[in-house]
Design an enzyme around this catalytic site. Structure first.
Site, PDB file in Angstrom:
ATOM      1  N   LYS A 112       0.894  -1.163   0.000  1.00 52.80           N
ATOM      2  CA  LYS A 112       0.000   0.000   0.000  1.00 52.80           C
ATOM      3  C   LYS A 112       0.929   1.209   0.000  1.00 52.80           C
ATOM      4  CE  LYS A 112      -3.904   2.105   2.489  1.00 52.80           C
ATOM      5  NZ  LYS A 112      -4.958   1.927   1.487  1.00 52.80           N
ATOM      6  N   GLY A 145      -3.919   0.881  -4.465  1.00 52.88           N
ATOM      7  CA  GLY A 145      -3.854   2.320  -4.667  1.00 52.88           C
ATOM      8  C   GLY A 145      -4.573   3.087  -3.571  1.00 52.88           C
ATOM      9  N   ALA A 146      -4.493   4.396  -3.643  1.00 54.67           N
ATOM     10  CA  ALA A 146      -5.152   5.269  -2.663  1.00 54.67           C
ATOM     11  C   ALA A 146      -6.406   5.861  -3.297  1.00 54.67           C
ATOM     12  CB  ALA A 146      -4.207   6.392  -2.243  1.00 54.67           C
TER      13      ALA A 146
END
Length: 238
Positions: free
Chosen positions: A39, A117-118
C-alpha cells in the site's frame, strides 16, 4: 525473471480495495505464488512507538509469516485521514511518486506484487501527479474494484475509460457489495458485466466480519495473471 503483479484501484474510497487486495494475496498464495503486498501511500495512520502505522497496511502485513518490514508495505505513511496530497502539504512533505514506482518495480521483479492504490484513479498525490501516474510508472496492469451501490454504473464506466485512455492495461474488475440487503445488487453487477470491456474476476458479497480467507474464496484470478513458476504454497514475504 519478472514475476509482475497487479495494481488494485477502485471507483472511490471505501469500496473494499484493502479486502480485495488481501483476498487476492491469499488466493494467489494458495496457488503457490510467491506474493508481495504494498500500500504505497496510506493516509490515516496512528502514531505508535515504532512510527506511523496504518490499519490497512497492517492487515496486508498480517498475511505473511514473518511479516515484512512495515516500510516495505507502506513506504509513505501520512497521519491525517484525508486526501493524501493535502495531508502531505500540511506535513510539509511531497509524496515521492517516482521513488514509490521504483519500489514497486523492484518488488515486481522478485514477487507477484499486489499493489493497493489510494482512493480512486484520479486521486492527486503530488503537484501534477496522481494515482494514475503511480500505476503507469509501476508498469503493472490494473484491476478495478467497483463498490456496488447507487452510482456505481457511472463511476465504473468512467474509471475504466480513464484507465484505458491513460494507456494502462485493465485486466479485470471485481464487484464489491458494500451495502447489506441491496435488492438491485445482482442487476447492477449484470449490467456492468455487459458494459465493462474486461471480465468480472470476482464477486465479494457483503460480509459483517470479512477476512482474507473468505474474500479469497470469492475471487478467481485468471491463470494468465500468474507467473510461469510458483513457490511455497501459503507463504511469501516482501
Amino acid at each position: 525473471m519478472n514475476r509482475g503483479g497487479v495494481f488494485v484501484t477502485g471507483t472511490d474510497t471505501g469500496v473494499g480495495k484493502t479486502l480485495v487486495a488481501a483476498g487476492l494475496v491469499r488466493a494467489l498464495q494458495y496457488k503457490g505464488v510467491r506474493v508481495a503486498a504494498v500500500k504505497p501511500v496510506a493516509a490515516g495512520c496512528e502514531r505508535t512507538v515504532e512510527g506511523l502505522r496504518n490499519a490497512d497496511a497492517e492487515q496486508l502485513r498480517s498475511l505473511f509469516n514473518p511479516p515484512p518490514p512495515y516500510g516495505s508495505v507502506n513506504p509513505c505513511a501520512l497521519e491525517a485521514a484525508a486526501a493524501p496530497h493535502l495531508v502531505a502539504e500540511e506535513e510539509g512533505r511531497t509524496i515521492p511518486v517516482a521513488d514509490l514506482a521504483q519500489h514497486l518495480r523492484r518488488l515486481a521483479g522478485e514477487y507477484f506484487t499486489l499493489v493497493e492504490g489510494a482512493g480512486g484513479w484520479r486521486v492527486p498525490l503530488a503537484p501534477g501527479l496522481d494515482v494514475a501516474c503511480l500505476a503507469r510508472e509501476s508498469g503493472l496492469p490494473v484491476v478495478l474494484v467497483v463498490g456496488i451501490r447507487l452510482g456505481c454504473l457511472n463511476h465504473a464506466q468512467l474509471s475504466a475509460e480513464a484507465i484505458l485512455r491513460d494507456g494502462v492495461a485493465l485486466v479485470g474488475w471485481i464487484a464489491s457489495e458494500v451495502e447489506p440487503d441491496d435488492p438491485r445488487s445482482a442487476a447492477q453487477i449484470a449490467t456492468l458485466e455487459r458494459l465493462l470491456p474486461v471480465p468480472l474476476v470476482g464477486r465479494v458479497g457483503y460480509m459483517d466480519r470479512p477476512d482474507a480467507e473468505s474474500v479469497a474464496s470469492c475471487l478467481h484470478p485468471p491463470e494468465q495473471w500468474l507467473p510461469p513458476f510458483c513457490e511455497d504454497p501459503v507463504s511469501g514475504e516482501a
